[in-house]
Write a protein that holds these residues in place. Structure first.
Motif, short mmCIF file in Angstrom:
data_model
loop_
_atom_site.label_atom_id
_atom_site.label_comp_id
_atom_site.label_asym_id
_atom_site.label_seq_id
_atom_site.Cartn_x
_atom_site.Cartn_y
_atom_site.Cartn_z
N SER A 85 3.82 -3.64 1.17
CA SER A 85 3.75 -4.09 -0.09
C SER A 85 2.70 -2.98 -0.69
O SER A 85 2.63 -2.57 -1.83
CB SER A 85 2.98 -5.38 -0.35
N TRP A 86 1.69 -2.67 0.04
CA TRP A 86 0.64 -1.53 -0.32
C TRP A 86 1.33 -0.16 -0.46
O TRP A 86 1.05 0.55 -1.51
CB TRP A 86 -0.05 -1.40 0.70
N ILE A 87 2.25 0.15 0.35
CA ILE A 87 3.21 1.40 0.22
C ILE A 87 3.68 1.14 -0.98
O ILE A 87 3.95 2.31 -2.00
CB ILE A 87 4.01 1.64 1.27
N ALA A 88 4.35 0.01 -1.40
CA ALA A 88 5.08 0.05 -2.82
C ALA A 88 4.42 0.15 -3.65
O ALA A 88 4.61 0.83 -4.64
CB ALA A 88 5.75 -1.43 -2.48
N LEU A 89 3.02 -0.23 -3.83
CA LEU A 89 2.02 -0.15 -4.61
C LEU A 89 1.65 1.17 -5.03
O LEU A 89 1.18 1.72 -6.10
CB LEU A 89 0.68 -1.01 -4.13
#
Lengths: 334, 305
Positions: free
Chosen positions: A237-241
């Motif tokens: 999710s963080w990478i997506a962010l």
């Protein structure tokens, strides 16, 4: 039949039952017992209120308690039947919640606890293959524990019906014509039994994932089993962010986090089923008919066996179980 | 490696188990862990109908050797147990091999009758009536749980189960650790009286050498993952001798290449010889058979130094 009961594998299942008796049976019995005791408290409260109010307690549309019961019985027999059916589902629901927790921790400990207390050295001194040992734990999780849960739910329901009958009889009402005639728990109960094979196949990825960590680690199987998917999910999710290439967040959380951790919850495939129908489920307190509707038809339930999610999960689960067997073979005490 | 160990290294470390077939056959048995070598090319043979003591200091590779024999760990080299490969044929092997791996491995939740029922259900060689006879001699109750028992009682239960299994090889890894003297004596006494016969083989590791010394037929010392000495007890008596020497004879005694020298009372010394001429030794002083523990200490000298 006799040959099956006396086979070494049957003894392995019996061993699991002996060891987990408290978790398997008594926790279910305790919860069903608490539900019955709570309903008795409710009846006592109603009776005490009736006496205090001088027999003039008004329930909803007037009349005293006996009258209310009488009214409910004669004017709203459908509602009464629904209440009786709902009672069965309530016992089933609580049994399912207990079962979910018991299954999760049973599987995490199944191949770890005996390494920790070194009793693995006793089990391994007997001519039993590691495959048979691990499969006995799988069968306990997908068959023995759910069957116990469903049987105890039925026993709890019958206990509750007896309490209600006594209450009805005390008010001069005939419990047989009013209650038992409406009691259609069998249909609900058979539905619960019928979910066991679906739950079993659906649960395989979680069973495999938990058994793998149970067999492999030298300590803290819970931490490994939970942290790995959750941390991976958060990272994704963080990478997506950050706007970098990532796995679809929804896909990741539901298939790579929830599936390996939560699929042992009985009926958790319903969410997947509903999502496939393009709908959402909306469970309101006191109204479980939302689930009921989806569980209501055998055809709808068994439609799950036509979905790729079911079979891909099962294949992954079986591969994880095979890995757990390998670890069981070569890992000894921690 | 010290002098004593070197002296044995050139001999084949194989116990000659007089004409009997071998139950365990190991060649170049090696097991490496990440930072250590637990077994370093160990060669040994365990003959049928023998009671073999596998004795070594901590970390010498005893437990690893037993685990390899029981198929509990992977290894390099050749190892066959009753003609089977313990890595690939473990379930079949365990029909003929039993083991007690120290005192407290029975699961704590199990009851006496459950343990007996279970083993009767899964083990084709288990004789229930025999087990119940053994249990009748103890104070164990049928519905008693292991967690309610003392260590000594747990061992009684474990031994009653194991002795009722008609196995060909029994492996005991520190079976009496932490037991009081009464239970320890009773343990070995039962093994000899009610279990052991010429078709059975027992392999024991223990720290309490004095206790098994009189029941062993064979002896293996293990050191740094290698077999430092393998001998029958008879051969050991013929080969090793201990002499109590007065101070004036000490120089003569040293000239005969003793493998060990230690001080005794009144300025006397005790010399330990390997394959020395008995007549020469008799001239030095009183000759006797060394105890296993004295021999062990002599051969293991410098292990922890």
């Amino acid at each position: 039949m006799n040959a099956i009961v006396k086979s070494p594998f049957a003894w392995l299942l019996k061993r699991e039952y002996w060891e987990e008796r408290r978790g398997l049976l008594w926790s279910q019995v305790t919860v069903a017992g608490i539900l019955i005791v709570l309903s008795i408290f409710g009846i006592i409260a109603a009776e005490v209120a009736r006496v205090r109010m001088g027999g003039d307690i008004h329930i909803v549309s007037g009349g005293d308690l006996s009258q209310a019961l009488q009214n409910a019985a004669s004017h709203n027999s459908e509602g009464l039947a629904q209440a009786v059916g709902g009672m069965m589902w309530t016992f089933g629901l609580f049994a399912g919640v207990v079962l979910s927790f018991k299954l999760f921790f049973y599987l995490l400990g199944a191949l770890y606890e005996d390494r920790k207390d070194r009793s693995i050295l006793f089990w391994k001194s007997l001519p039993i293959s590691d495959t048979a040992t691990v499969l006995s734990k799988v069968v306990t999780a997908i068959l023995v524990m759910p069957v116990i849960a469903v049987v105890v739910a039925l026993a709890g329901f019958l206990g509750e019906m007896i309490v209600a009958s006594i209450w009805f009889a005390a008010h001069g009402l005939n419990p047989f014509t009013l209650l038992w005639a409406h009691a259609t728990p069998w249909a609900s109960w058979l539905h619960m039994l019928a979910t066991i094979p679906i739950n079993a196949v659906w649960a395989l990825p979680t069973i495999g994932w938990l058994l793998l960590w149970s067999a492999a680690v030298r300590g803290k199987p819970l931490l490994w089993a939970v942290m790995i998917p959750v941390v991976a999910g958060v990272l994704n999710s963080w990478i997506a962010l950050l706007g970098l290439p990532h796995v679809n967040i929804q896909f990741f959380w539901s298939n790579l986090v929830a599936r390996p951790l939560l699929s042992v919850i009985p009926g958790s495939w319903v969410t997947d089923y509903v999502a496939q129908q393009g709908g959402t489920i909306n469970i309101q307190p006191g109204n479980i008919s939302g689930i009921d509707a989806h569980l209501g038809s055998y055809a709808a339930m068994y439609h799950m066996f036509l979905t790729p999610n079911m079979w891909i999960g099962a294949a992954v689960g079986i591969a994880l179980i095979a890995a757990a067997i390998w670890f069981r073979r070569w890992r000894d005490e921690v | 490696m010290n002098v004593a160990a070197e002296a044995f290294a050139e001999r084949p470390a194989i116990s000659p188990a007089a004409g009997s077939e071998s139950v365990v056959h190991a060649r170049a048995l090696t097991k490496r862990y990440k930072n250590t070598v637990a077994l370093d090319g160990a060669d040994f043979e365990v003959g049928s109908g023998r009671i073999v003591g596998l004795i070594g200091p901590n970390g010498a590779g005893k437990t690893t050797a037993l685990k390899a024999i029981l198929g509990l760990t992977d290894f390099e080299g050749d190892l066959s147990v009753l003609g089977m490969d313990p890595r690939r044929q473990r379930p079949q092997l365990m029909r003929d091999v039993c083991f007690i791996a120290d005192v407290a491995t029975l699961p704590r939740w199990i009851r006496v009758n459950e343990a007996v029922d279970f083993v009767a259900g899964v083990h084709p060689r288990f004789d229930r009536a025999k087990c119940e006879r053994f249990l009748a001699r103890t104070k164990l109750q049928a519905n008693q749980r292991v967690r309610e028992m003392s260590k000594g009682m747990i061992v009684q239960l474990h031994l009653a189960i194991v002795m009722a299994i008609d196995a060909r090889l029994l492996v005991l890894d520190e079976p009496t650790l932490g037991l009081d003297i009464l239970y320890r004596k009773q343990f070995y006494q039962s093994l000899l009286e009610d279990y052991f016969d010429e078709n059975k083989t027992i392999l024991i590791t223990t720290h309490q050498v004095e206790e098994v010394e009189h029941i062993l037929t064979d002896l293996m010392f293990i050191r740094d993952g290698k077999i430092a000495l393998a001998t029958t007890m008879d051969e050991m008596g013929a080969r090793f001798a201990e002499v109590l020497v007065n101070p004036d004879q000490a120089e003569a005694a040293r000239a005969l290449n003793p493998i060990d020298e230690r001080a005794a009372v009144f300025g006397k010394s005790i010399f330990l010889y390997n394959s020395a001429d008995p007549e020469q030794l008799a001239r030095l002083g009183e000759v006797k058979r060394p105890s296993v523990s004295d021999l062990f200490v002599a051969i293991m000298k410098g292990t922890y130094a």
